[in-house]
Design a protein around this motif. Structure first.
Motif, PDB file in Angstrom:
ATOM      1  N   MET A  23       0.832  -1.206   0.000  1.00  0.00           N
ATOM      2  CA  MET A  23       0.000   0.000   0.000  1.00  0.00           C
ATOM      3  C   MET A  23       0.870   1.261   0.000  1.00  0.00           C
ATOM      4  SD  MET A  23      -3.240  -0.393  -0.154  1.00  0.00           S
ATOM      5  CE  MET A  23      -4.099   0.969   0.642  1.00  0.00           C
ATOM      6  N   VAL A  24       1.909   1.259   0.831  1.00  0.00           N
ATOM      7  CA  VAL A  24       2.762   2.444   0.903  1.00  0.00           C
ATOM      8  C   VAL A  24       3.389   2.713  -0.465  1.00  0.00           C
ATOM      9  CG1 VAL A  24       4.839   3.441   1.936  1.00  0.00           C
ATOM     10  CG2 VAL A  24       3.225   2.180   3.368  1.00  0.00           C
ATOM     11  N   ALA A  25       3.863   1.656  -1.125  1.00  0.00           N
ATOM     12  CA  ALA A  25       4.472   1.844  -2.441  1.00  0.00           C
ATOM     13  C   ALA A  25       3.461   2.462  -3.409  1.00  0.00           C
ATOM     14  CB  ALA A  25       4.975   0.504  -2.976  1.00  0.00           C
ATOM     15  N   ARG A  26       2.228   1.978  -3.320  1.00  0.00           N
ATOM     16  CA  ARG A  26       1.195   2.488  -4.229  1.00  0.00           C
ATOM     17  C   ARG A  26       0.869   3.960  -3.931  1.00  0.00           C
ATOM     18  NH1 ARG A  26      -4.642   0.320  -3.870  1.00  0.00           N
ATOM     19  NH2 ARG A  26      -5.267   2.440  -4.380  1.00  0.00           N
ATOM     20  N   ILE A  27       0.731   4.264  -2.654  1.00  0.00           N
ATOM     21  CA  ILE A  27       0.367   5.633  -2.274  1.00  0.00           C
ATOM     22  C   ILE A  27       1.503   6.606  -2.618  1.00  0.00           C
ATOM     23  CG2 ILE A  27      -0.218   7.139  -0.323  1.00  0.00           C
ATOM     24  CD1 ILE A  27      -1.488   4.578   0.980  1.00  0.00           C
ATOM     25  N   ALA A  28       2.746   6.117  -2.452  1.00  0.00           N
ATOM     26  CA  ALA A  28       3.901   6.981  -2.749  1.00  0.00           C
ATOM     27  C   ALA A  28       3.976   7.302  -4.236  1.00  0.00           C
ATOM     28  CB  ALA A  28       5.185   6.306  -2.281  1.00  0.00           C
ATOM     29  N   ALA A  29       3.459   6.410  -5.063  1.00  0.00           N
ATOM     30  CA  ALA A  29       3.551   6.624  -6.506  1.00  0.00           C
ATOM     31  C   ALA A  29       2.326   7.357  -7.056  1.00  0.00           C
ATOM     32  CB  ALA A  29       3.711   5.275  -7.208  1.00  0.00           C
ATOM     33  N   ASP A  30       1.390   7.696  -6.178  1.00  0.00           N
ATOM     34  CA  ASP A  30       0.112   8.221  -6.655  1.00  0.00           C
ATOM     35  C   ASP A  30      -0.172   9.597  -6.052  1.00  0.00           C
ATOM     36  OD1 ASP A  30      -2.487   8.715  -7.391  1.00  0.00           O
ATOM     37  OD2 ASP A  30      -3.362   7.058  -6.244  1.00  0.00           O
ATOM     38  N   PRO A  31      -0.166  10.637  -6.873  1.00  0.00           N
ATOM     39  CA  PRO A  31      -0.445  11.980  -6.346  1.00  0.00           C
ATOM     40  C   PRO A  31      -1.826  12.075  -5.685  1.00  0.00           C
ATOM     41  CG  PRO A  31       0.139  12.067  -8.695  1.00  0.00           C
ATOM     42  CD  PRO A  31       0.096  10.625  -8.313  1.00  0.00           C
ATOM     43  N   ARG A  32      -2.718  11.141  -6.000  1.00  0.00           N
ATOM     44  CA  ARG A  32      -4.033  11.146  -5.351  1.00  0.00           C
ATOM     45  C   ARG A  32      -4.001  10.431  -4.006  1.00  0.00           C
ATOM     46  NH1 ARG A  32      -8.669  12.165  -8.119  1.00  0.00           N
ATOM     47  NH2 ARG A  32      -9.694  10.547  -6.904  1.00  0.00           N
TER      48      ARG A  32
END
Ligand code: ARG
Length: 567
Positions: free
Chosen positions: A94-103
């Motif tokens: 999840m952290v990897a995904r959130i870090a890559a997503d400006p949203r």
């Protein structure tokens, strides 16, 4: 998809598979992380319907639930609760995904709704009070939240630009109006004129009658009265736009009360034809059977034929339905109008409207003594004065902290900080409660304030500045330290928080979320060296920073507060 939805789906499927039943999955956040992150009480509910021991039901369910690495093995607790603890592996993903997503990891909804937001809505030439400021701030934040989630939000300023005040104003302007004084400082001038006229009308029946005659002329379309009216309306709009400019608020429509005027006779005849309203001593009234409204009839036309606020609001519902087909209409209005909206919504039901109509009520802003805050004159310039005071207070702080800033930089930053602080103080309150307007507290860099969140954002930005421009987040994030894990846990709750904000129109949930996030970040930052660490640890910690940064930017954006890279 957020964790809550994924877990709910998994539980729903397990219930079907194990018991061939369909049940609400009843997944909720645990109060205490000792019991994991989420829990469900579905086994107890099922135990009752199946007449079986709920712990056994829970056991069978845990054997069936496909949690797919989302959580550790679920645990059964107490009379039959099932507790889920998110796995570190899942948290890292999840952290990897959130870090890559400006949203910040929030996906736009797949079922967008059309939502009309009726907010701000000041009255021309009458006092703009702090209640209108609250309505403006809350309505704007909710517009942003809904848009961020992918809904079609329509911001409509239902200005009070029609009504009895104009009869008085027109008469007073003709009698003792001073064109020069009006031009010099139009808005306060109109307010004074209105005050004077309304006082006179109370003592002088002839004056009051004449004002009513001017109003009737205006309503019939008399060109001279219309010309004067439109001057008053334009001046007021120009003035209030300056306030919106300071706040960074804008509208899609300004369909004020006057816009609906031509539709009002039909509203009344429609209500009469359908037997929803009836004549009563020359007036037209809706009487209710509903016990809580029985004693509160809704007047839609007066004896003298004049229409009312209520009539206009019915016409507005008709118009919005016809033009926009909204699923929801949200009215951001002072809780003192609660009865009006209950009556209005009941009439709308009788007329067959099915959209959700919601009165988003709020309490008052109080002064230091705990009495309702009145700006010095109560008028727009001094509401602007209030905001200006916020900006000035921020400027003093910024000057002190950042002597290196240029004058322009200091001005820009303190504008964002001052306005952001005032907005945040409002939005972070449960809107139904009153709160004290305390600039010093609002603008503090510590505590649950806007500036604290802006400052957290700026501190993270400075880490990435030191790192250079081309850092990209890793696809794998490894979480080890408890502070990393705690922060990651918080990061997974952004989307479900926003969904709750949208549903309940409670921006304070988002403020609580961001404040908790900033505190978790600060604990992490104190305990886990970032730039001084190495290899995978360093990359993972940077990913946590970027994830927090993304959510702060998105979250502050939803509140109408500017994230600052330096302050
Ligand atoms: N102009 C009204 C007031 O200041 C608020 C209007 C709210 N919107 C509505 N559709 N009634 O009290």
């Amino acid at each position: 998809m957020n964790v809550h939805t994924q877990l709910s789906d998994a539980v729903r499927q397990a219930v079907e598979k194990a018991f061939a039943e369909s049940a609400e999955p009843q997944v909720s956040r645990t109060q205490d992380t000792q019991f994991g992150d989420y829990q469900t009480s579905v086994a107890m509910r099922l135990g009752k319907t199946l007449k079986r021991n709920p712990r056994e039901v829970a056991q069978q369910l845990t054997e069936t639930i496909a949690w797919q690495g989302l959580t550790e093995a679920p645990e059964i607790a107490g009379p039959g609760f099932i507790n889920f603890r998110l796995s570190n592996d899942y948290l890292g993903k999840m952290v990897a995904r959130i870090a890559a997503d400006p949203r910040g990891g929030v996906e736009p909804t797949t079922t967008p709704q059309t939502v009309v937001l009726d907010f701000s809505s000041p009255n021309v030439a009458k006092r703009l009070h702090v209640g209108h400021l609250r309505s403006t701030i809350l309505g704007d934040a909710m517009t942003r939240v809904l848009r961020f989630l992918g809904h079609h939000a329509i911001a409509d300023n239902h200005v009070g630009d029609w009504g009895t005040q104009f009869g008085l104003l027109i008469l007073a302007f003709r009698r003792f109006g001073d064109e020069e004084a009006f031009k010099l400082d139009p808005v306060p001038y109109l307010e004074d004129l209105y005050k004077r006229a309304s006082e006179q009308s109370k003592q002088d029946e002839a004056f009051a009658a004449e004002a009513r005659a001017e109003l009737a002329k205006l309503q019939k379309g008399d060109p001279e009265n219309l010309a004067l009216w439109s001057r008053f309306v334009e001046i007021s709009r120009w003035d209030v736009e300056r306030l919106y400019g300071m706040l960074g608020v804008s509208f899609d429509h300004w369909l004020g009360e006057s816009f609906y005027n031509p539709a009002l006779p039909n509203v009344v005849s429609g209500l009469l034809e359908r037997g929803i309203a009836r004549e009563d001593q020359g007036a037209v009234v809706v009487f209710f059977d509903e016990p809580e409204l029985e004693k509160h009839p809704f007047l839609v036309q007066k004896q003298d034929g004049a229409f009312l606020y209520s009539t206009t609001d019915i016409a507005t519902i008709e118009y919005r339905q016809r033009e926009w087909h909204p699923q929801r209409v949200l009215y951001f209005v002072d809780r003192r109008q609660e009865l009006h909206f209950r009556q209005l919504f009941t009439v709308a039901r009788k007329l067959g409207y099915e959209m959700a109509l919601e009165h988003i009520a709020f309490g008052s802003i109080l002064n230091a003594e705990g009495r309702p805050l009145k700006t010095r004159e109560g008028n727009t310039p001094s509401l602007r004065g209030l905001l200006q005071e916020g900006i000035d207070t921020a400027l003093a702080l910024v000057r002190e902290n950042r002597p290196d800033f240029s004058a322009q930089q200091a001005a820009d930053v303190s504008r964002s900080v001052g306005i952001g602080a005032i907005k945040y103080a409002d939005l972070s309150q449960n809107r139904l409660t009153d709160y004290k307007f305390d600039l010093a507290k609002m603008i503090a860099f510590e505590g649950n304030t806007g500036p604290y969140l802006q400052y957290t954002y700026a501190r993270i930005s400075s880490i990435f500045r030191k790192l250079g421009a081309d850092w990209t987040p890793p696809t794998q994030v490894r979480l080890e330290a408890p502070e990393e894990i705690a922060l990651a846990r918080q990061l997974t709750r952004f989307e479900e928080t926003l969904l709750k904000v949208a549903e309940a129109a409670m921006p304070n949930y988002l403020c609580d979320y961001l404040f908790t996030l900033a505190k978790a970040y600060s604990t992490f930052y104190t305990n886990c060296p970032i730039l001084k660490s190495e290899g995978e640890t360093r990359e993972s910690r940077l990913a946590l920073c970027r994830a927090v940064q993304n959510q702060l930017a998105a979250g502050l954006g939803c509140l109408g507060i500017e994230p600052l890279t330096e302050m």
